[in-house]
Design an enzyme around this catalytic site. Structure first.
Site, PDB file in Angstrom:
ATOM      1  N   SER A   9      -5.139  53.680  52.759  1.00  0.00           N
ATOM      2  CA  SER A   9      -6.601  53.634  52.817  1.00  0.00           C
ATOM      3  C   SER A   9      -7.062  52.189  52.969  1.00  0.00           C
ATOM      4  O   SER A   9      -6.963  51.384  52.037  1.00  0.00           O
ATOM      5  CB  SER A   9      -7.161  54.242  51.532  1.00  0.00           C
ATOM      6  N   HIS A  34      -5.755  54.917  57.366  1.00  0.00           N
ATOM      7  CA  HIS A  34      -6.889  55.765  56.969  1.00  0.00           C
ATOM      8  C   HIS A  34      -8.153  54.903  56.868  1.00  0.00           C
ATOM      9  O   HIS A  34      -8.204  53.932  56.112  1.00  0.00           O
ATOM     10  CB  HIS A  34      -6.560  56.403  55.616  1.00  0.00           C
ATOM     11  N   ASP A  36     -12.049  54.965  55.949  1.00  0.00           N
ATOM     12  CA  ASP A  36     -13.132  55.702  55.304  1.00  0.00           C
ATOM     13  C   ASP A  36     -14.470  55.219  55.828  1.00  0.00           C
ATOM     14  O   ASP A  36     -14.824  54.053  55.681  1.00  0.00           O
ATOM     15  CB  ASP A  36     -13.065  55.505  53.788  1.00  0.00           C
ATOM     16  N   HIS A  67     -11.753  59.013  58.691  1.00  0.00           N
ATOM     17  CA  HIS A  67     -12.314  60.010  57.773  1.00  0.00           C
ATOM     18  C   HIS A  67     -13.824  59.819  57.728  1.00  0.00           C
ATOM     19  O   HIS A  67     -14.322  58.883  57.100  1.00  0.00           O
ATOM     20  CB  HIS A  67     -11.673  59.807  56.386  1.00  0.00           C
ATOM     21  N   GLY A 143     -16.198  59.357  48.039  1.00  0.00           N
ATOM     22  CA  GLY A 143     -17.200  58.295  47.885  1.00  0.00           C
ATOM     23  C   GLY A 143     -16.645  56.992  47.338  1.00  0.00           C
ATOM     24  O   GLY A 143     -17.118  55.927  47.694  1.00  0.00           O
ATOM     25  N   PHE A 144     -15.643  57.099  46.478  1.00  0.00           N
ATOM     26  CA  PHE A 144     -15.149  55.889  45.822  1.00  0.00           C
ATOM     27  C   PHE A 144     -13.635  55.935  45.611  1.00  0.00           C
ATOM     28  O   PHE A 144     -13.089  57.006  45.330  1.00  0.00           O
ATOM     29  CB  PHE A 144     -15.823  55.717  44.445  1.00  0.00           C
ATOM     30  N   GLY A 146     -10.304  54.774  43.347  1.00  0.00           N
ATOM     31  CA  GLY A 146     -10.040  54.565  41.919  1.00  0.00           C
ATOM     32  C   GLY A 146     -10.492  55.682  40.997  1.00  0.00           C
ATOM     33  O   GLY A 146     -10.656  55.472  39.797  1.00  0.00           O
ATOM     34  N   ASP A 177      -6.301  63.412  49.812  1.00  0.00           N
ATOM     35  CA  ASP A 177      -7.028  62.141  49.685  1.00  0.00           C
ATOM     36  C   ASP A 177      -7.699  62.066  48.319  1.00  0.00           C
ATOM     37  O   ASP A 177      -8.567  62.883  48.009  1.00  0.00           O
ATOM     38  CB  ASP A 177      -8.071  62.058  50.812  1.00  0.00           C
ATOM     39  N   GLY A 178      -7.294  61.065  47.544  1.00  0.00           N
ATOM     40  CA  GLY A 178      -7.906  60.819  46.236  1.00  0.00           C
ATOM     41  C   GLY A 178      -6.895  60.841  45.113  1.00  0.00           C
ATOM     42  O   GLY A 178      -6.299  61.868  44.843  1.00  0.00           O
TER      43      GLY A 178
HETATM   44  C1  DX5 Z   1     -12.097  58.164  49.899  1.00  0.00           C
HETATM   45  C2  DX5 Z   1     -10.880  57.260  49.849  1.00  0.00           C
HETATM   46  C3  DX5 Z   1     -10.380  57.179  48.460  1.00  0.00           C
HETATM   47  C4  DX5 Z   1      -9.382  56.145  48.150  1.00  0.00           C
HETATM   48  C5  DX5 Z   1      -8.063  56.708  47.856  1.00  0.00           C
HETATM   49  O1  DX5 Z   1     -12.079  59.082  50.898  1.00  0.00           O
HETATM   50  O2  DX5 Z   1      -9.927  57.538  50.832  1.00  0.00           O
HETATM   51  O3  DX5 Z   1     -10.027  58.429  48.024  1.00  0.00           O
HETATM   52  O4  DX5 Z   1      -9.339  55.108  49.011  1.00  0.00           O
HETATM   53  O5  DX5 Z   1      -7.361  55.907  47.002  1.00  0.00           O
HETATM   54  P1  DX5 Z   1      -7.335  55.957  45.400  1.00  0.00           P
HETATM   55  O6  DX5 Z   1      -7.987  57.199  44.943  1.00  0.00           O
HETATM   56  O7  DX5 Z   1      -5.866  55.882  45.108  1.00  0.00           O
HETATM   57  O8  DX5 Z   1      -8.044  54.727  44.974  1.00  0.00           O
HETATM   58 ZN    ZN Z   2     -10.645  59.069  52.849  1.00  0.00          ZN
END
Ligand code: DX5
Ligand code: ZN
Length: 222
Positions: A9, A34, A36, A67, A143-144, A146, A177-178
């Site tokens: 990501s 990826h 976002d 995405h 949306g975020f 972490g 994703d997440g």
């Molecule tokens: C949103 C993002 C997040 C994030 C994934 O669509 O793609 O879900 O960057 O990474 P984590 O959840 O590991 O921080």
């Molecule tokens: Zn994503």
């Protein structure tokens, strides 16, 4: 058996040493990057956009996995000028015209992916199975970075794999994703996922370096 793939990501990247980071991804065989894209409406955040995609394409041959967390994506696909071999995902909740949005992606020879929030039922896919190459299952609310895994999404991965296989769509991939941590990735793999969005929980986890994190994530998903 579908290929196990990693899609780091890019909103989680440290932009100091960005060229070196891309070289690491190329050297370690990372399959996708990826991206976002958030519009402040569909989700309450702003992140990456069209210019970022263009610049990244000029720097590496690793295909993008875009995405789109934006409303009415069907009118905005052209802005991204998708390339053959790239994935572009659109949220079922963000449009009344899911099929139109997926067809707009296919027009570029890019690979359409339908994205579902944790609470969205799989049945929204019933009449678009011929229009997609993958399903993106959100394992947190988008949306975020972490956030913590929503545990019931693990069952949803199992259900989704079965749903696709039973209908004769075994080639459709499942991206998760997440909070794809090393530990969660193993459970997601066992449930039937095969593309892992790797953010702060794995590839960009700061307990080890990025190449070591990639090795560990590969270990957990094979
Ligand atoms: C949103 C993002 C997040 C994030 C994934 O669509 O793609 O879900 O960057 O990474 P984590 O959840 O590991 O921080
Ligand atoms: Zn994503």
């Amino acid at each position: 058996m579908l290929k196990q793939q990693i899609s780091p990501s890019m909103m989680c990247a440290d932009y100091r040493g960005f060229t070196e980071l891309l070289k690491t991804f190329e050297d370690t065989g990372i399959e996708y990057l990826h991206i976002d894209v958030m519009d402040g409406v569909f989700v309450k955040n702003y992140t990456l956009g069209t210019d970022f995609c263009e610049r990244l394409r000029a720097m590496t041959d690793i295909p993008l996995d875009i995405h789109l967390m934006i409303t009415e994506p069907e009118w905005k696909i052209d802005w991204f000028r998708p390339r053959a071999g790239e994935y572009v995902s659109v949220h079922a909740e963000a449009t009344n015209h899911l099929q139109r949005a997926l067809a707009a992606i296919r027009k570029y020879d890019a690979k359409p992916m339908a994205a579902l929030n944790p609470s969205t039922p799989l049945s929204v896919l019933d009449y678009v199975l011929d229009d997609i190459d993958a399903v993106l299952l959100m394992t947190v609310n988008p949306g975020f970075a972490g956030q913590k895994l929503i545990p019931q999404t693990l069952k949803k991965i199992t259900d989704c794999r079965r749903y696709l296989d039973e209908r004769g769509y075994s080639k459709i991939e499942i991206e998760v994703d997440g909070n794809v941590s090393f530990e969660n990735a193993k459970k997601m793999y066992e449930a039937g996922a095969n593309i892992y969005v790797a953010g702060t929980s794995s590839v960009f986890w700061n307990g080890a370096d990025i190449p070591a994190n990639i090795v560990k994530l590969r270990e957990m998903t094979k």
